[in-house]
Design an enzyme around this catalytic site. Structure first.
Site, short mmCIF file in Angstrom:
data_model
loop_
_atom_site.label_atom_id
_atom_site.label_comp_id
_atom_site.label_asym_id
_atom_site.label_seq_id
_atom_site.Cartn_x
_atom_site.Cartn_y
_atom_site.Cartn_z
N TYR A 66 -10.02 -13.74 -22.48
CA TYR A 66 -9.60 -12.34 -22.59
C TYR A 66 -8.19 -12.09 -23.07
O TYR A 66 -7.77 -10.97 -23.22
CB TYR A 66 -9.81 -11.62 -21.24
CG TYR A 66 -9.14 -12.32 -20.05
CD1 TYR A 66 -7.79 -12.13 -19.79
CD2 TYR A 66 -9.87 -13.15 -19.20
CE1 TYR A 66 -7.17 -12.74 -18.72
CE2 TYR A 66 -9.27 -13.78 -18.11
CZ TYR A 66 -7.92 -13.56 -17.87
OH TYR A 66 -7.32 -14.19 -16.83
N ARG B 107 2.05 -13.24 -15.93
CA ARG B 107 1.30 -14.31 -15.28
C ARG B 107 1.09 -15.39 -16.33
O ARG B 107 0.21 -15.27 -17.19
CB ARG B 107 -0.03 -13.74 -14.78
CG ARG B 107 -0.76 -14.62 -13.75
CD ARG B 107 -2.18 -14.15 -13.56
NE ARG B 107 -2.99 -14.59 -14.69
CZ ARG B 107 -4.09 -13.96 -15.14
NH1 ARG B 107 -4.50 -12.84 -14.57
NH2 ARG B 107 -4.76 -14.44 -16.17
N HIS C 249 -5.51 -16.62 -13.68
CA HIS C 249 -5.45 -15.82 -12.44
C HIS C 249 -5.48 -16.73 -11.23
O HIS C 249 -4.66 -16.64 -10.33
CB HIS C 249 -6.62 -14.83 -12.41
CG HIS C 249 -6.77 -14.17 -11.08
ND1 HIS C 249 -5.86 -13.26 -10.61
CD2 HIS C 249 -7.70 -14.31 -10.10
CE1 HIS C 249 -6.23 -12.85 -9.41
NE2 HIS C 249 -7.35 -13.48 -9.07
C1 LIG Z 1 -10.30 -5.08 -2.59
C2 LIG Z 1 -10.38 -6.21 -3.56
N1 LIG Z 1 -11.10 -6.07 -4.67
C3 LIG Z 1 -11.21 -7.09 -5.55
C4 LIG Z 1 -10.60 -8.28 -5.32
C5 LIG Z 1 -10.77 -9.44 -6.31
N2 LIG Z 1 -9.48 -9.74 -6.94
C6 LIG Z 1 -8.67 -10.69 -6.50
S1 LIG Z 1 -7.21 -10.74 -7.31
C7 LIG Z 1 -7.67 -9.45 -8.31
C8 LIG Z 1 -6.71 -8.94 -9.34
C9 LIG Z 1 -5.40 -8.55 -8.74
O1 LIG Z 1 -4.51 -8.12 -9.73
P1 LIG Z 1 -3.01 -7.77 -9.40
O2 LIG Z 1 -2.98 -6.76 -8.29
O3 LIG Z 1 -2.35 -7.39 -10.66
O4 LIG Z 1 -2.38 -9.08 -8.79
P2 LIG Z 1 -2.21 -10.51 -9.52
O5 LIG Z 1 -3.45 -11.29 -9.20
O6 LIG Z 1 -2.02 -10.26 -10.97
O7 LIG Z 1 -1.02 -11.13 -8.87
C10 LIG Z 1 -8.94 -9.02 -7.99
C11 LIG Z 1 -9.67 -7.94 -8.68
C12 LIG Z 1 -9.86 -8.39 -4.14
N3 LIG Z 1 -9.20 -9.52 -3.81
N4 LIG Z 1 -9.75 -7.35 -3.28
#
Ligand SMILES: Cc1ncc(C[n+]2csc(CCOP(=O)(O)OP(=O)(O)O)c2C)c(N)n1
Ligand SMILES: Cc1ncc(C[n+]2csc(CCOP(=O)(O)OP(=O)(O)O)c2C)c(N)n1
Ligand SMILES: [Mg+2]
Ligand SMILES: [Mg+2]
Lengths: 378, 324, 324, 378
Positions: D279, D266, D270
């Site tokens: 971080y 990434r 985020h």
């Molecule tokens: C059930 C749930 N818990 C928490 C969140 C908050 N949240 C949004 S994106 C994220 C991280 C996601 O990481 P990843 O699966 O690696 O996907 P990326 O964003 O890196 O594409 C979190 C914790 C959420 N959207 N859904």
């Protein structure tokens, strides 16, 4: 842990005692106890089975609302239960009667649950055995969290065998499909928690065969989460003991989780409410009857002369006496009181609930008064 | 005209739904060979095949989540949750996905999905097997929530729920599974979301649904012996509420008592009380009073008869209402 | 005496809780180095270490489920759910386990666990980031549910929740995170489960909590300009409700309007209406009226200002109440 | 599928194009397209990136509430998106802008979501691309169920390439910890559903590094569920295309699920709300910048002479024009109406909600009337 990592494609089943009661060598595991120990396990298993028979009878007679039989799973439960140390902690499902026995839970408590008197009632912290958990898989997360707590307490890898502790989380083959169980694997792996995931694959989740949950042996699940998995003959108390002892040791010494698949069979119905003739063949049962965990140890003790009929008779007599006592105590249990239940909701009672309780007490009292009034009228 | 238990009426309803539309599929734990732990799906897998009557892995979120996917593919899934207390692992899929997909797609995607939940207590079961979680779902916009109280409604309402293009949470009062009634398969059913006056009366209105309808009818019969004429309304639809029927009754009697097994605090009775009071403010002779489960986790079964509203508690509340 | 935003007050409260008891641990997604997406845990991992301020894997059920285990081991976990809409995967653990363990063990095991949930809308977020799920938890026996509306309460209530031996669901009004107030760290806080009259008045009582307290105060200020004297009550505790304070006010004003962001149907306002009407039947001049979110899934953010109760909608309802 | 089963301990990364733009041979996979195809992917990636830049700018200027950047993940998205056939269906997270592009979703719809006008608004069924799903992992179950539906429709293994269909479920590295994702693996495996689980391991879940979620490579998770897993260089569009094509083909022909781990990074925050300097180290970013997915294809096309500056310039010009248009359309989008939202809740409107809508309309009208009244007074 040889053969335990689950990375090969051959399926290996750790066995130290054959169905015929012969000791079998295994390159990775050996049973450390002597014959006296084995006789102790025999007794544990016979008593567990006797408990099961009596509870089933009590249910048939209307004295219990339900019973979940552990028939056929005694070796898996006693073998693992006896591998635990006093400071360890187990998180059971609703079927771990043999483990409860090993932890020193008064079996009466198991009956009180299924009689509808309470939700267990033993002192979990005192015996290192959590309350039964009926929601499939939920307890595996509790187990993992508890293990994280042990680690935070500094009781992992200190090198002092009287202090280092670990957790066993029990669950069934069906439970492996639940999100919670897989999340438990994640957390345990991520924090390298001192935990053993002990799966009794009894081939069935009520009417659904293991094939509905997994198309490969369950113990292989672990490798994908970064810790070892091993399949053990779940009807072989020596093998289960050896494998669990090693896994607990690994956990206590800071080497993280292990997944144990105890390969066994649910010889009875799912619970007393279930009718397995609807979905499985009698043949299957016959096949597994030949692998009975109790008969196997008896054959071993017989064959080696470590025990003779007087021993077996004595155990049987003890078991029968135990059952008689248990039945009497079961029937003598005091009934719970609705009014008391208001006190169990919160540690710090709320005015709202206290008022509800008081009003209900008054309401109850109004009947007593009416009855008295009626009685006085005679 | 056949006499059927509620369980058999539900079975017949599912069978008709499966016959009527090849896109209807059933999914759940143990619903195949075993026919479900309450035998509601008995014989259906044999007759409609494993592709339409699907034994699911032991994972409620998975059952509902995959049903959402099947619905997006044009299927009409009917999911069975084995017992009330086991619906919570699927709560996220139900509340965040099932309830919202029509809204999120601005109506482009329908979510014709039914979640069948045997609910309520009174069967002497162990914990998690006697709960009444209907308020959670009724509070959730995007869902429709119904409960049947008798075999006739069971038969029709289930078919109507399956035919609905909206997601329906279908609560089956498990302790009434074995009660019988004549079911006329050629009758014309009333609308799914309509309440029904099941016993007309003039003094006090009892409002109930599912298992408590019978309790209220029994209470009304007992009250009649004492010269009190109670009206009993079967809500049938918990969301949306058919308030017109209830308001009419409240205006007539001036006194309403709601009855459900779920804990009183924020149970359906709360919404009923709020709405009835708003609509009938000047007609009420007494506040809407509520009988319900006490505000505790469902207790061990040997006290459940005391925990659950029964005839005495209903009549006690009727007395209190009349005392205003 | 320091001026703090609510986010900083919560941070200070957590810091004091961590200092006061070595058994207090925090867990949640991104609460470590990042300090949480709202920075409520900022700096805490640095000061208390990774063993006490734990970045959790991305799994809410896992976060709560392992916290249950830690609580059984003697810890006092404080879990952060990143946004309201993401608490549902943990619903089973909260409702079936957290809420019940004390009951199931007949009081032998306590469950001193806090679940912090930033909740509510008004921040222009994408879906699932603006929800008000408090009614689900308030309907669940065994849980306690609170919400703070200002930095002072935030500071104290969070510490009290952590010190409580019962599980507390702690709702933080995210759109008020940046509002400021003087926080006197040497003051004596009022009890956690007590409601508070935040503005005395005589004409109509407004009952609110969390984000809507400010909305109600603003409404009251506007109404004052028109010569109407509104009393505003901050519930603070959603379960149990501190009904005495509310009933006293209702008896005084005779008119009550409840205000929350959650959908009206079976929202907290329903229970308030039912209880107030029961307790103050003869004092009410008008039915308890409810202002809330409409009964829809939370809409896209560009219409949220219309979806959420605001000054105009509150005053409109006050007018309606006064029209009775 | 060599190296894909996840049973070995060596970590293999399928790569067909090096960071320097050189074609690499692989024993298991090869890229089937010609240079024209590669040029097409180049265009897809440049346009996706341009969309991303423009959206980020729009957010900075207050025109979007939020934006989730796909920077650095263009190869993973375009490579997999272009491997899909018309009849296939994708279930995205909130970051699959490149896949949306490949499926023919008007990028304006992506902006309307992040602008707060709707929750997507494209016609999922028409383009085979579900609405974005923000609740982590939920869509993997939808994808699995949809795949089960395809199978029930008899559109798997018919041998007719124009009919057989499959599904891709997208998710991130963090999502692999969610129960739902693991349950999706269970259901897909149990029913042998025609699905590809496509995990973009971009090394971060907001501030949490992949190590928090898994201590072994993610692609190995699959083996424990009974289907193959493969790790591909997620910044190599050719390799991603080849691996995804094969996995989709497997699925369509009835051979069940595959897990693909696209190993990527990434490059941005985020979302626009995030501040990654809190971080992670700048060094890391530098390291990955050298593996840029777009630069790599450009280097290849340059090196081989398949494209010259006029080609690159033309694409850049197209991208800039595209961005200008997009911005204009974004700012020109009509505002949503609260009153309309009442119509979206149910397919069959309820009297209760209709009444709520009517009352709100009246309420709104009262202001209009007041305004008019005020207006009239002048
Ligand atoms: C059930 C749930 N818990 C928490 C969140 C908050 N949240 C949004 S994106 C994220 C991280 C996601 O990481 P990843 O699966 O690696 O996907 P990326 O964003 O890196 O594409 C979190 C914790 C959420 N959207 N859904
Ligand atoms: C979450 C949840 N869903 C459903 C059930 C109903 N149920 C009770 S036991 C059981 C099967 C469990 O199978 P397994 O995990 O193999 O354990 P076993 O009973 O064979 O010991 C089911 C589906 C439950 N208790 N919890
Ligand atoms: Mg089993
Ligand atoms: Mg990621």
């Amino acid at each position: 842990m040889s053969g335990g990592s689950g990375t090969g494609t051959e399926i290996e089943l750790v066995q130290l005692l054959s169905p015929e009661g012969e000791r079998v060598d295994h390159q990775g595991y050996s049973f450390s106890g002597d014959d006296e120990t084995v006789k102790g396990y025999y007794r544990d298993m016979v008593l567990t089975r006797r408990l099961d028979t009596e509870a089933t009878a009590l249910q048939r007679q209307g004295e219990l609302g339900l019973w979940a039989s552990s028939l056929g799973q005694e070796a898996a439960q006693v073998g693992s239960g006896r591998a635990m140390l006093a400071q360890d902690y187990a998180f059971p499902t609703y079927r771990e009667h043999g483990v409860a026995w090993c932890r020193g839970v008064d079996p009466l408590h198991l009956l009180s649950l299924f009689r509808g008197i309470d939700m267990g009632g033993w002192d979990s912290a005192a015996v290192g055995f959590a309350l039964y958990t009926i929601v499939i898989g939920a307890q595996t997360l509790h187990a993992t969290g508890y293990a994280m707590g042990i680690e935070r307490d500094g009781l992992v890898g200190t090198g002092d065998p009287a202090r280092d502790a670990a957790v066993i989380g029990y669950f069934g083959d069906g439970a492996t499909s639940q999100g919670d169980v897989n999340e438990a694997f994640i957390f345990a792996s991520s924090y390298n928690a001192p935990i053993v995931f002990f799966c009794q694959n009894n081939q069935w989740a009520i009417s659904e065969p293991i094939e509905r949950q997994s198309r490969i042996p369950l113990y292989r699940r672990a490798a994908g989460f970064g810790f070892p998995g091993v399949r053990v003959d779940g009807n072989d108390v020596l093998a289960v003991h050896a494998v669990t002892t090693e896994a607990l040791e690994r956990a206590r010494s800071g080497n993280g989780p292990t997944f144990i698949e105890a390969y066994t069979y649910r010889m009875g119905a799912h619970t007393t409410s279930d009718d397995p003739t609807k979905y499985r063949l009698a043949d299957d049962l016959e096949h597994w009857r030949l692998k009975d965990p109790v008969a196997r140890v008896r054959a071993y003790l017989n064959r080696t002369g470590a025990a003779d009929d007087s021993f077996f008779d004595a155990i049987q007599a003890e078991a029968d006496e135990f059952a008689v006592q248990l039945r009497a105590r079961c029937l003598g249990m005091p009934e719970p009181l609705m009014l008391d239940a208001f006190d169990w909701v919160y540690a710090e009672q709320t005015p709202y609930l206290a008022e509800q309780q008081a009003r209900y007490a008054e309401y109850k009292q109004s009947f007593a008064t009416e009855d008295e009034a009626v009685g006085a009228g005679h | 005209m056949t006499t059927l238990t509620m369980a058999k009426a539900l079975n017949a309803g599912l069978r008709r739904a499966l016959e009527a539309d090849p896109k209807v599929v059933l999914a759940g734990q143990d619903i195949g060979k075993l026919g479900g732990v309450f035998r509601v799906t008995e014989g259906l897998q044999k007759d409609f095949g494993e592709h339409r009557v699907i034994d699911s892995p032991l994972a409620e979120s998975g059952i509902i989540g995959t049903a959402v996917g099947m619905a997006l593919r044009g299927y009409r899934p009917v999911c069975e949750i084995q017992f009330d207390g086991f619906v919570y692992p699927a709560f996220d899929q139900i509340v965040n996905q099932v309830a919202k997909l029509h809204f999120r797609s601005r109506g482009r995607q329908t979510m014709p999905l039914v979640v069948r939940i045997p609910f309520g207590g009174g069967i002497g079961a162990v914990e998690h097997h006697s709960e009444s979680p209907e308020a959670y779902f009724s509070h959730t916009p995007g869902l429709k929530v119904v409960s049947c109280s008798n075999p006739v409604d069971a038969y029709w309402m289930l078919q109507q729920a399956v035919a609905s293009d909206d997601p329906v949470i279908f609560f089956e009062p498990k302790r009434r599974y074995h009660e019988r009634a004549e079911v006329d398969e050629s009758a014309t059913p009333m609308p799914l979301h309509a309440a029904r006056v099941v016993r007309p009366g003039t003094d006090v209105t009892l409002v109930a649904y599912g298992p408590m309808v019978k309790t209220c009818l029994d209470s009304a019969a007992a009250a009649a012996d004492e010269g009190r004429d109670l009206e009993v309304i079967d809500l049938r639809s918990l969301s949306p509420l058919d308030l017109s029927v209830i308001a009419e009754s409240a205006q007539k009697t001036g006194r309403v008592v709601t009855v459900h097994e779920a804990p009183v605090n924020l149970g359906l009775g709360a919404e009923l009380a709020a709405r009835i009071t708003e609509q009938c403010f000047y007609s009420l002779e007494a506040p809407v009073l509520r009988v319900g489960g006490f505000d505790l986790p469902y207790p061990p079964s040997r006290v459940e008869e005391e925990y659950l509203p029964d005839l005495d508690r209903v009549l006690d509340m009727v007395d209190r209402s009349l005392a205003y």
